[in-house]
Write a protein that holds these residues in place. Structure first.
Motif, PDB file in Angstrom:
ATOM      1  N   ARG A  55       3.868   1.587  -1.328  1.00 38.15           N
ATOM      2  CA  ARG A  55       4.393   1.729  -2.695  1.00 38.15           C
ATOM      3  C   ARG A  55       3.325   2.246  -3.638  1.00 38.15           C
ATOM      4  N   LEU A  56       2.099   1.765  -3.488  1.00 38.52           N
ATOM      5  CA  LEU A  56       1.015   2.235  -4.339  1.00 38.52           C
ATOM      6  C   LEU A  56       0.719   3.715  -4.096  1.00 38.52           C
TER       7      LEU A  56
ATOM      8  N   GLN B 128       2.841   5.953  -3.075  1.00 39.13           N
ATOM      9  CA  GLN B 128       3.972   6.759  -3.526  1.00 39.13           C
ATOM     10  C   GLN B 128       4.154   6.743  -5.039  1.00 39.13           C
ATOM     11  N   ALA B 129       3.414   5.904  -5.741  1.00 36.90           N
ATOM     12  CA  ALA B 129       3.610   5.732  -7.181  1.00 36.90           C
ATOM     13  C   ALA B 129       3.146   6.936  -7.992  1.00 36.90           C
TER      14      ALA B 129
ATOM     15  N   ARG C  81      -2.106   0.169 -10.717  1.00 39.07           N
ATOM     16  CA  ARG C  81      -2.171   0.415  -9.274  1.00 39.07           C
ATOM     17  C   ARG C  81      -3.448  -0.127  -8.680  1.00 39.07           C
ATOM     18  N   LEU C  82      -4.564   0.009  -9.409  1.00 39.42           N
ATOM     19  CA  LEU C  82      -5.832  -0.519  -8.906  1.00 39.42           C
ATOM     20  C   LEU C  82      -5.815  -2.047  -8.844  1.00 39.42           C
TER      21      LEU C  82
ATOM     22  N   TRP D  94       0.825  -1.207   0.000  1.00 41.90           N
ATOM     23  CA  TRP D  94       0.000   0.000   0.000  1.00 41.90           C
ATOM     24  C   TRP D  94       0.861   1.259   0.000  1.00 41.90           C
TER      25      TRP D  94
ATOM     26  N   ARG E 146      -0.146   5.195 -14.380  1.00 35.46           N
ATOM     27  CA  ARG E 146      -0.477   3.763 -14.355  1.00 35.46           C
ATOM     28  C   ARG E 146      -1.587   3.446 -13.359  1.00 35.46           C
ATOM     29  N   LEU E 147      -2.676   4.138 -13.487  1.00 39.98           N
ATOM     30  CA  LEU E 147      -3.792   3.984 -12.560  1.00 39.98           C
ATOM     31  C   LEU E 147      -4.356   2.572 -12.582  1.00 39.98           C
TER      32      LEU E 147
ATOM     33  N   ALA F  14      -3.157  -3.915  -8.443  1.00 40.01           N
ATOM     34  CA  ALA F  14      -2.278  -4.271  -7.329  1.00 40.01           C
ATOM     35  C   ALA F  14      -2.982  -4.057  -5.986  1.00 40.01           C
ATOM     36  N   ALA F  15      -3.768  -2.988  -5.871  1.00 36.30           N
ATOM     37  CA  ALA F  15      -4.476  -2.710  -4.629  1.00 36.30           C
ATOM     38  C   ALA F  15      -5.532  -3.783  -4.347  1.00 36.30           C
TER      39      ALA F  15
END
Length: 79
Positions: free
Chosen positions: A25-26, A28-29, A37-38, A23, A33-34, A40-41
């Protein structure tokens, strides 16, 4: 060496730390690349929930490994 606390607490703590790291890293990204990130979340949330459900329904149940009888065979007590 004696166990301190409940067995498995260290594993849970490790899982929590890993999820927090993902979380972080997400967060801070940045806005790029939304979609990635979604994904990965959602994965970071879904994997521990699915794993906990699987463990509660299967391997943590008493006698779950008995149909395989691997421990009995390895210890020389059966089949």
């Amino acid at each position: 060496m004696a166990l301190r606390g409940l067995p498995g607490v260290g594993a849970v703590r490790c899982g929590v730390v890993r999820c927090c790291a993902v979380w972080w890293r997400l967060a801070q990204a940045g806005p790029a690349r939304l979609v990635g990130r979604l994904v990965a979340a959602v994965t970071a949330l879904a994997v521990p929930v699915v794993l906990a459900g699987f463990l509660a329904a299967g391997p943590l149940q008493p006698g779950w490994a008995q149909p395989a009888a691997v421990t009995t065979v390895l210890l020389g007590g059966g089949r």
